[in-house]
Write a protein that holds these residues in place. Sequence first.
Motif, PDB file in Angstrom:
ATOM      1  N   ASN A 132      -9.726   3.329   4.267  1.00  0.00           N
ATOM      2  CA  ASN A 132      -8.624   3.766   3.398  1.00  0.00           C
ATOM      3  C   ASN A 132      -7.398   2.882   3.559  1.00  0.00           C
ATOM      4  O   ASN A 132      -6.736   2.547   2.578  1.00  0.00           O
ATOM      5  CB  ASN A 132      -8.264   5.228   3.681  1.00  0.00           C
ATOM      6  CG  ASN A 132      -9.363   6.161   3.227  1.00  0.00           C
ATOM      7  OD1 ASN A 132     -10.095   5.864   2.288  1.00  0.00           O
ATOM      8  ND2 ASN A 132      -9.496   7.292   3.902  1.00  0.00           N
ATOM      9  N   THR A 133      -7.077   2.496   4.790  1.00  0.00           N
ATOM     10  CA  THR A 133      -5.928   1.625   5.030  1.00  0.00           C
ATOM     11  C   THR A 133      -6.138   0.284   4.339  1.00  0.00           C
ATOM     12  O   THR A 133      -5.235  -0.249   3.710  1.00  0.00           O
ATOM     13  CB  THR A 133      -5.713   1.413   6.545  1.00  0.00           C
ATOM     14  OG1 THR A 133      -5.496   2.680   7.152  1.00  0.00           O
ATOM     15  CG2 THR A 133      -4.529   0.510   6.821  1.00  0.00           C
ATOM     16  N   TYR A 134      -7.350  -0.242   4.432  1.00  0.00           N
ATOM     17  CA  TYR A 134      -7.654  -1.528   3.800  1.00  0.00           C
ATOM     18  C   TYR A 134      -7.471  -1.422   2.284  1.00  0.00           C
ATOM     19  O   TYR A 134      -6.864  -2.276   1.665  1.00  0.00           O
ATOM     20  CB  TYR A 134      -9.084  -1.967   4.130  1.00  0.00           C
ATOM     21  CG  TYR A 134      -9.546  -3.107   3.266  1.00  0.00           C
ATOM     22  CD1 TYR A 134      -9.089  -4.397   3.494  1.00  0.00           C
ATOM     23  CD2 TYR A 134     -10.406  -2.887   2.192  1.00  0.00           C
ATOM     24  CE1 TYR A 134      -9.481  -5.450   2.687  1.00  0.00           C
ATOM     25  CE2 TYR A 134     -10.799  -3.933   1.384  1.00  0.00           C
ATOM     26  CZ  TYR A 134     -10.335  -5.204   1.636  1.00  0.00           C
ATOM     27  OH  TYR A 134     -10.720  -6.238   0.833  1.00  0.00           O
ATOM     28  N   ARG A 135      -8.005  -0.361   1.696  1.00  0.00           N
ATOM     29  CA  ARG A 135      -7.904  -0.209   0.242  1.00  0.00           C
ATOM     30  C   ARG A 135      -6.465  -0.134  -0.227  1.00  0.00           C
ATOM     31  O   ARG A 135      -6.126  -0.650  -1.270  1.00  0.00           O
ATOM     32  CB  ARG A 135      -8.661   1.040  -0.203  1.00  0.00           C
ATOM     33  CG  ARG A 135     -10.110   0.739  -0.472  1.00  0.00           C
ATOM     34  CD  ARG A 135     -10.812   1.906  -1.139  1.00  0.00           C
ATOM     35  NE  ARG A 135     -11.952   2.218  -0.313  1.00  0.00           N
ATOM     36  CZ  ARG A 135     -12.187   3.357   0.264  1.00  0.00           C
ATOM     37  NH1 ARG A 135     -11.405   4.371   0.080  1.00  0.00           N
ATOM     38  NH2 ARG A 135     -13.235   3.525   1.007  1.00  0.00           N
ATOM     39  N   HIS A 136      -5.600   0.503   0.579  1.00  0.00           N
ATOM     40  CA  HIS A 136      -4.205   0.662   0.160  1.00  0.00           C
ATOM     41  C   HIS A 136      -3.325  -0.518   0.561  1.00  0.00           C
ATOM     42  O   HIS A 136      -2.459  -0.924  -0.191  1.00  0.00           O
ATOM     43  CB  HIS A 136      -3.620   1.957   0.745  1.00  0.00           C
ATOM     44  CG  HIS A 136      -4.242   3.177   0.144  1.00  0.00           C
ATOM     45  ND1 HIS A 136      -5.187   3.917   0.813  1.00  0.00           N
ATOM     46  CD2 HIS A 136      -4.086   3.761  -1.070  1.00  0.00           C
ATOM     47  CE1 HIS A 136      -5.578   4.913   0.042  1.00  0.00           C
ATOM     48  NE2 HIS A 136      -4.923   4.848  -1.115  1.00  0.00           N
ATOM     49  N   ASP A 137      -3.510  -1.051   1.748  1.00  0.00           N
ATOM     50  CA  ASP A 137      -2.578  -2.048   2.283  1.00  0.00           C
ATOM     51  C   ASP A 137      -3.207  -3.419   2.526  1.00  0.00           C
ATOM     52  O   ASP A 137      -2.525  -4.346   2.932  1.00  0.00           O
ATOM     53  CB  ASP A 137      -1.975  -1.543   3.604  1.00  0.00           C
ATOM     54  CG  ASP A 137      -1.258  -0.228   3.423  1.00  0.00           C
ATOM     55  OD1 ASP A 137      -0.649  -0.034   2.354  1.00  0.00           O
ATOM     56  OD2 ASP A 137      -1.301   0.602   4.348  1.00  0.00           O
ATOM     57  N   HIS A 138      -4.511  -3.557   2.341  1.00  0.00           N
ATOM     58  CA  HIS A 138      -5.224  -4.800   2.603  1.00  0.00           C
ATOM     59  C   HIS A 138      -4.939  -5.318   4.020  1.00  0.00           C
ATOM     60  O   HIS A 138      -4.580  -6.465   4.219  1.00  0.00           O
ATOM     61  CB  HIS A 138      -4.857  -5.854   1.557  1.00  0.00           C
ATOM     62  CG  HIS A 138      -6.049  -6.257   0.739  1.00  0.00           C
ATOM     63  ND1 HIS A 138      -6.736  -5.377  -0.046  1.00  0.00           N
ATOM     64  CD2 HIS A 138      -6.682  -7.436   0.595  1.00  0.00           C
ATOM     65  CE1 HIS A 138      -7.734  -6.000  -0.639  1.00  0.00           C
ATOM     66  NE2 HIS A 138      -7.728  -7.253  -0.268  1.00  0.00           N
ATOM     67  N   GLU A 139      -5.088  -4.447   5.002  1.00  0.00           N
ATOM     68  CA  GLU A 139      -4.931  -4.819   6.412  1.00  0.00           C
ATOM     69  C   GLU A 139      -6.303  -4.950   7.040  1.00  0.00           C
ATOM     70  O   GLU A 139      -7.254  -4.284   6.639  1.00  0.00           O
ATOM     71  CB  GLU A 139      -4.111  -3.759   7.146  1.00  0.00           C
ATOM     72  CG  GLU A 139      -2.691  -3.675   6.645  1.00  0.00           C
ATOM     73  CD  GLU A 139      -1.885  -2.579   7.337  1.00  0.00           C
ATOM     74  OE1 GLU A 139      -2.478  -1.776   8.087  1.00  0.00           O
ATOM     75  OE2 GLU A 139      -0.685  -2.536   7.113  1.00  0.00           O
ATOM     76  N   HIS A 171     -10.678   5.906   8.260  1.00  0.00           N
ATOM     77  CA  HIS A 171      -9.257   5.575   8.253  1.00  0.00           C
ATOM     78  C   HIS A 171      -9.048   4.092   7.943  1.00  0.00           C
ATOM     79  O   HIS A 171      -8.204   3.732   7.124  1.00  0.00           O
ATOM     80  CB  HIS A 171      -8.623   5.938   9.599  1.00  0.00           C
ATOM     81  CG  HIS A 171      -7.222   5.460   9.739  1.00  0.00           C
ATOM     82  ND1 HIS A 171      -6.161   6.066   9.106  1.00  0.00           N
ATOM     83  CD2 HIS A 171      -6.706   4.409  10.415  1.00  0.00           C
ATOM     84  CE1 HIS A 171      -5.054   5.416   9.385  1.00  0.00           C
ATOM     85  NE2 HIS A 171      -5.353   4.406  10.187  1.00  0.00           N
ATOM     86  N   TRP A 193     -12.605  -4.491   6.014  1.00  0.00           N
ATOM     87  CA  TRP A 193     -11.451  -4.217   6.870  1.00  0.00           C
ATOM     88  C   TRP A 193     -11.672  -4.654   8.308  1.00  0.00           C
ATOM     89  O   TRP A 193     -10.780  -4.535   9.131  1.00  0.00           O
ATOM     90  CB  TRP A 193     -11.131  -2.723   6.847  1.00  0.00           C
ATOM     91  CG  TRP A 193     -12.313  -1.891   7.232  1.00  0.00           C
ATOM     92  CD1 TRP A 193     -12.694  -1.534   8.499  1.00  0.00           C
ATOM     93  CD2 TRP A 193     -13.292  -1.353   6.366  1.00  0.00           C
ATOM     94  NE1 TRP A 193     -13.850  -0.818   8.457  1.00  0.00           N
ATOM     95  CE2 TRP A 193     -14.245  -0.681   7.144  1.00  0.00           C
ATOM     96  CE3 TRP A 193     -13.468  -1.376   4.985  1.00  0.00           C
ATOM     97  CZ2 TRP A 193     -15.343  -0.029   6.605  1.00  0.00           C
ATOM     98  CZ3 TRP A 193     -14.563  -0.718   4.456  1.00  0.00           C
ATOM     99  CH2 TRP A 193     -15.482  -0.053   5.261  1.00  0.00           C
TER     100      TRP A 193
END
Length: 149
Positions: free
Chosen positions: A10-17, A7, A30
């Motif tokens: 995937n979050t990092y790839r989409h939102d760079h968080e 998770h 991430w």
Amino acid sequence: MSLIRNHLSNTYRHDHEWLLGDSGYPLEPWLLTPFSNPEDGSLESRFNNKLTSARSIVERAIGMLKGRWRCLCKQRMLHYKPTTASKIINACSVLHNICIDNFDANSEDEEYYEPYDANDQVQFPAGNALHTEGNNNRSEIMDYIQRNQ
């Protein structure tokens, strides 16, 4: 080493968080962790101080929740599936806020800290692609810290 890793990836790839971690976790794109043994006054040391400051706020909040709701402590693990355990944690957080809103501040006197267990620390090799990308992210943040101080 859990499904949350997918998770976060995937979050990092989409939102760079990013998620902030301590030295017990691997440096990944991430998951930002502190530098090992930075020189005093160096950019790495300043990065570690900022990271520690941000993490201490979160850890204090978690300690306050554990002080009020002992079911959240490591010794009394929530033996439920993650979806159920997260509902229990959310309920404890809501009830904690209700207590604060009603001027029941006892939990501030009952902050709980789990004892450090060196066996909880996992070592990961440096130099792989994920570590390299994580290191690049740390460098970008250090540059940002230097420009804004």
